[in-house]
Design an enzyme around this catalytic site. Structure first.
Site, PDB file in Angstrom:
ATOM      1  N   THR A 168      43.599 -80.931  19.792  1.00 61.33           N
ATOM      2  CA  THR A 168      43.185 -79.537  19.982  1.00 61.33           C
ATOM      3  C   THR A 168      44.103 -78.874  21.003  1.00 61.33           C
ATOM      4  OG1 THR A 168      40.898 -79.977  19.462  1.00 61.33           O
ATOM      5  CG2 THR A 168      41.266 -78.230  21.051  1.00 61.33           C
ATOM      6  N   ARG A 196      30.922 -79.271   9.763  1.00 64.47           N
ATOM      7  CA  ARG A 196      30.768 -79.746  11.154  1.00 64.47           C
ATOM      8  C   ARG A 196      31.464 -78.777  12.119  1.00 64.47           C
ATOM      9  NH1 ARG A 196      34.559 -81.224  15.481  1.00 64.47           N
ATOM     10  NH2 ARG A 196      33.540 -82.745  16.801  1.00 64.47           N
ATOM     11  N   THR A 219      39.186 -80.457  25.593  1.00 66.29           N
ATOM     12  CA  THR A 219      39.596 -81.146  24.368  1.00 66.29           C
ATOM     13  C   THR A 219      39.079 -82.572  24.418  1.00 66.29           C
ATOM     14  OG1 THR A 219      41.484 -81.983  23.106  1.00 66.29           O
ATOM     15  CG2 THR A 219      41.846 -81.658  25.453  1.00 66.29           C
ATOM     16  N   GLY A 222      34.098 -83.768  20.624  1.00 67.81           N
ATOM     17  CA  GLY A 222      33.227 -82.609  20.771  1.00 67.81           C
ATOM     18  C   GLY A 222      31.751 -82.929  20.833  1.00 67.81           C
TER      19      GLY A 222
HETATM   20  N1  ASP Z   1      37.179 -81.121  20.713  1.00 67.66           N
HETATM   21  C1  ASP Z   1      37.607 -81.103  19.332  1.00 67.66           C
HETATM   22  C2  ASP Z   1      36.409 -81.299  18.441  1.00 67.66           C
HETATM   23  O1  ASP Z   1      35.572 -82.106  18.725  1.00 67.66           O
HETATM   24  C3  ASP Z   1      38.608 -82.161  19.011  1.00 67.66           C
HETATM   25  C4  ASP Z   1      39.781 -82.215  19.937  1.00 67.66           C
HETATM   26  O2  ASP Z   1      39.710 -81.849  21.100  1.00 67.66           O
HETATM   27  O3  ASP Z   1      40.842 -82.633  19.480  1.00 67.66           O
HETATM   28  O4  ASP Z   1      36.350 -80.654  17.434  1.00 67.66           O
END
Ligand code: ASP
Length: 308
Positions: A168, A196, A219, A222
């Site tokens: 992310t 989701r 990030t 989640g």
């Molecule tokens: N936080 C993001 C999610 O759970 C994933 C990520 O940070 O890469 O969708």
């Protein structure tokens, strides 16, 4: 007038060594895209949007083009932007076929009269305001197709390992007028169920900004980040007197202690100090040293910054 400040991240996780240089280069380019605007007096909002757009356009990251595929082989994107001056925000969740969801999030904040649009409604709104819609194919890169094919062939346990990528992107800035903004954009977790929604577009989880405290972008996994409102935890900590670095470490410590989650976070405080922390093997970050003025990049763990 304050000296502006900006920090960007390109995800926290276990990044393959062969790709480290690309992550760092992508963060540096994104930093420069945002910094250029801050330097000529533009707003923190413009800077975080520009930095995040740069990473959405860069296929190395899990945002915009290059996003991970879900369990049906489709791309669904989440993003949010927050204006700490007004405590205003715009967000999109599970939207398909938009190359720059952060810009759609900003238009939702400024023009729609709402804060968040999801799925087909978000896409319809994008079409209505004249944003270019794109096909799934335009956002899909061969690396993710190969990963998806491997996922389809493997056992459930191996599937979980394959899904363990967190790239992310996010940015947090304060401009010379003291306005703080934060932005986060993602394709989410690989092989997620259709529909989701992760932490990234949820206010206080994936990002938060308040001129009276600070700003943060998160990030990582989640499902855990949202349980502790990771970004709000960090900005509350700066509000209670911690520096940006202390607040970042505090937020990751809370995540670890309360829900045993894995994540990374970037923080800017009201004085323009930046900080970041993670408890993942890597986190890609770029910021500018207030002393030398040089752009700094970070990816490898450093004992001082990791909360195990
Ligand atoms: N936080 C993001 C999610 O759970 C994933 C990520 O940070 O890469 O969708």
């Amino acid at each position: 007038m304050l000296i502006p400040s900006l920090i960007v991240h390109g995800g926290a996780g276990d990044m393959p060594i062969a790709e480290h240089a690309d992550y760092l280069a992508g963060c540096r380019v994104a930093f420069e895209a945002g910094w250029r605007l801050l330097e000529r007096g533009e707003s923190a909002l413009n800077a975080v949007e520009a930095a995040v757009r740069s990473m959405e356009d860069n296929p190395i990251f899990d945002a915009g083009v290059g996003s991970v595929l879900n369990s049906e082989g489709e791309i669904e994107l989440d993003a949010m932007i927050m204006d700490g001056a007004q405590l205003d925000l715009g967000a999109v969740a599970a939207v398909r076929g938009i190359a720059n969801p952060i810009t759609l999030a900003r238009r939702i904040m400024e023009d729609s009269g709402h804060n968040m649009l999801v799925g087909s409604g978000a896409r319809q709104y994008a079409a209505r305001i004249g944003m270019r819609l794109c096909s799934q194919a335009e956002l899909t890169v061969p690396r993710e197709v190969a990963r998806f094919r491997e996922y389809q062939k493997t056992t459930v346990k191996k599937q979980q390992q394959l899904a363990d990528g967190h790239d992310t992107v996010g940015a947090v800035a304060i401009d010379r007028f003291g306005n703080i903004a934060a932005a986060t954009s993602t394709g989410g977790m690989a092989f997620k169920l259709p529909g989701r929604v992760g932490d990234s577009p949820l206010v206080g989880s994936g990002a938060y900004a308040d001129n009276l405290t600070g700003g943060a972008s998160a990030t990582g996994h989640g499902e855990f980040i949202m349980r502790v409102l990771l970004s709000k935890t960090a900005t509350d900590a700066v509000g209670s007197g911690m520096t940006a670095q202390e607040a970042a470490e505090h937020a990751i410590a809370v995540l670890k202690r309360r829900v045993n989650g894995k994540a990374g976070i970037i923080v800017v405080d009201q004085q323009g100090r930046v900080g970041f922390a993670h408890n993942t093997p890597h986190m890609a970050v770029a910021w500018r040293s207030p002393i030398s003025g040089e752009v700094q990049v970070y990816l490898q763990p450093d004992a001082a910054q990791i909360q195990e």
